[in-house]
Design a protein around this motif. Structure first.
Motif, PDB file in Angstrom:
ATOM      1  N   PRO A 293     -50.563  -4.897  14.812  1.00  0.00           N
ATOM      2  CA  PRO A 293     -49.832  -3.505  14.541  1.00  0.00           C
ATOM      3  C   PRO A 293     -49.740  -3.086  13.267  1.00  0.00           C
ATOM      4  N   LEU A 294     -49.433  -1.788  13.147  1.00  0.00           N
ATOM      5  CA  LEU A 294     -49.599  -0.956  12.046  1.00  0.00           C
ATOM      6  C   LEU A 294     -48.283  -1.458  11.061  1.00  0.00           C
ATOM      7  N   ARG A 295     -47.273  -1.817  11.755  1.00  0.00           N
ATOM      8  CA  ARG A 295     -45.878  -2.212  10.788  1.00  0.00           C
ATOM      9  C   ARG A 295     -46.242  -3.588  10.450  1.00  0.00           C
TER      10      ARG A 295
ATOM     11  N   ASP B 211     -44.006   0.333  19.805  1.00  0.00           N
ATOM     12  CA  ASP B 211     -45.331  -0.491  19.923  1.00  0.00           C
ATOM     13  C   ASP B 211     -46.309   0.234  20.706  1.00  0.00           C
TER      14      ASP B 211
ATOM     15  N   ASP C  34     -48.132   2.758  18.631  1.00  0.00           N
ATOM     16  CA  ASP C  34     -48.814   2.082  17.755  1.00  0.00           C
ATOM     17  C   ASP C  34     -50.057   1.826  18.245  1.00  0.00           C
TER      18      ASP C  34
ATOM     19  N   GLN D 291     -54.067   3.305  17.794  1.00  0.00           N
ATOM     20  CA  GLN D 291     -55.174   2.439  17.384  1.00  0.00           C
ATOM     21  C   GLN D 291     -56.188   2.379  18.289  1.00  0.00           C
TER      22      GLN D 291
ATOM     23  N   GLN E 215     -52.227   4.152   9.166  1.00  0.00           N
ATOM     24  CA  GLN E 215     -50.873   3.388   8.753  1.00  0.00           C
ATOM     25  C   GLN E 215     -49.988   4.190   8.047  1.00  0.00           C
TER      26      GLN E 215
ATOM     27  N   TYR F 144     -49.053   7.192  10.762  1.00  0.00           N
ATOM     28  CA  TYR F 144     -47.964   6.894  11.584  1.00  0.00           C
ATOM     29  C   TYR F 144     -46.590   6.663  10.882  1.00  0.00           C
TER      30      TYR F 144
END
Ligand SMILES: [Zn+2]
Length: 347
Positions: free
Chosen positions: A57-59, A145, A148, A152, A179, A182
């Motif tokens: 995940p980007l977070r 999510d 995200d 990707q 990242q 987003y």
């Protein structure tokens, strides 16, 4: 002076500052001064950052090793308490415990039970999971999510998406760029939308387009995905029955309460409580505001529906004179040294 040199000298300065505070007992003094306050930490997902068969995940997320390392340091300074104890101390129904700490997990990810809970147990921690009942019922991933993951699956170029006469651009030329893209988009949406239902529709609409482009959707893999899977009722029941953790409410749909009409707000509060009590056979008395968003109506609805305390994302320590409906927390500190941790949690 170039950026790197400036960055390095800032880091050195910070290290020297903390060394002085530690050497002269300032950090220990601050920690002692705050001993009658309760420190509450907030976590979300806990998972390995890099695994062979999964996405990333980007977070920012926390790894089990980092959780363990930090809890080990904290266990030398704090006594871990559970949510009942924290509220009883704050209301004066239980004697004070010096340097008490409560660990909370938001959103109810399955990885909290699979990866974080065994580590918590090593330190005698009984955390509380604030769960989103609608997602447990549907088993579907959160909209953030889903989006995200969908982004990707379309890496490599700029993404231009048309939704309801607006064009949305995302830089997917590299992970770093995506990242940033987003995060900017998510923060903009949070500011711009006063209706969370509409905001979710936008995210889901964009996700759908990306899913069509790539032929891949998070909902297809979610059940086997350690990042995005939501803990099921039976997993939660088992862990609660074994006394390993507590469960409390984080609404039905993870909507920001301040953005809802009174009937919608009531439904999010009341239905989540009813569902938890029905499924878990425990009283649901505690609440956590999605995105830390609350207002007077939310507080009064929580009180009239039998909630004893609610946690926000306002930063700070909790003490007995605090409003139980807006309790403060700290984000779980990542990659911090012992003195950095003491400084962060006591300043
Ligand atoms: Zn949340």
């Amino acid at each position: 002076m170039n950026f790197l040199t400036l960055f390095k000298s800032k880091l050195l300065l910070k290290k020297a500052f903390l060394w002085i505070l530690s050497k002269f007992g300032v950090l220990a003094f601050l920690h002692y001064k705050n001993r009658h306050k309760i420190c509450v930490l907030m976590l979300h997902g806990v998972m390995e950052k890099q695994t062979a068969n999964t996405w990333n995940p980007l977070r920012s997320q926390i790894s089990p090793n980092e959780l363990k390392r930090t809890l080990k340091i904290l266990s030398g300074y704090y006594r871990f308490i559970n949510i009942d104890q924290a509220v009883d101390i704050l209301t004066g129904q239980m004697p004070l415990i010096d340097n008490a700490m409560l660990i909370t997990f938001d959103d109810g990810y399955r990885n909290n039970i699979d990866y974080a809970l065994p580590i918590c147990e090593q330190f005698g921690i009984k955390p509380v999971l604030f769960v989103v009942t609608g997602h447990i019922d549907s088993g579907l991933p959160f909209w953030f999510d889903r989006f995200d993951y969908a982004l990707q699956q379309n890496m490599g170029e700029w993404l231009s998406l048309q939704y309801e006469h607006e064009t949305y651009l995302f830089d997917a030329t590299s992970r770093g760029a995506l990242q940033k893209s987003y995060k900017v988009f998510r923060d903009d949406c949070k500011r711009k939308f006063t209706d969370d239902i509409k905001m979710n529709q936008l995210f889901n609409g964009l996700s759908e387009m990306l899913e069509q482009q790539s032929g891949k959707a998070l909902s297809d893999i979610c059940a086997d995905d350690d990042w995005s899977a939501i803990a099921s009722w039976s997993q939660l029941q088992k862990a609660v029955t074994q006394g390993r953790m507590d469960v409390a409410s984080h609404t039905v749909d993870h909507f920001r309460l301040g953005n809802l009409s009174a009937p919608q707000m009531l439904s999010q509060i009341k239905q989540s409580k009813i569902r938890i009590e029905e499924k878990m056979a425990v009283k649901c008395q505690y609440f956590c505001y999605p995105n830390g968003n609350y207002n007077k109506s939310a507080i009064s609805l929580l009180k009239s529906n039998g909630f004893k305390a609610a946690f926000s994302t306002d930063v700070g320590l909790c003490q007995s004179k605090d409003d139980l409906m807006t309790l403060k927390r700290f984000s779980f500190p990542l990659d911090k040294s012992e003195s950095e941790l003491l400084y962060l949690l006591n300043r």
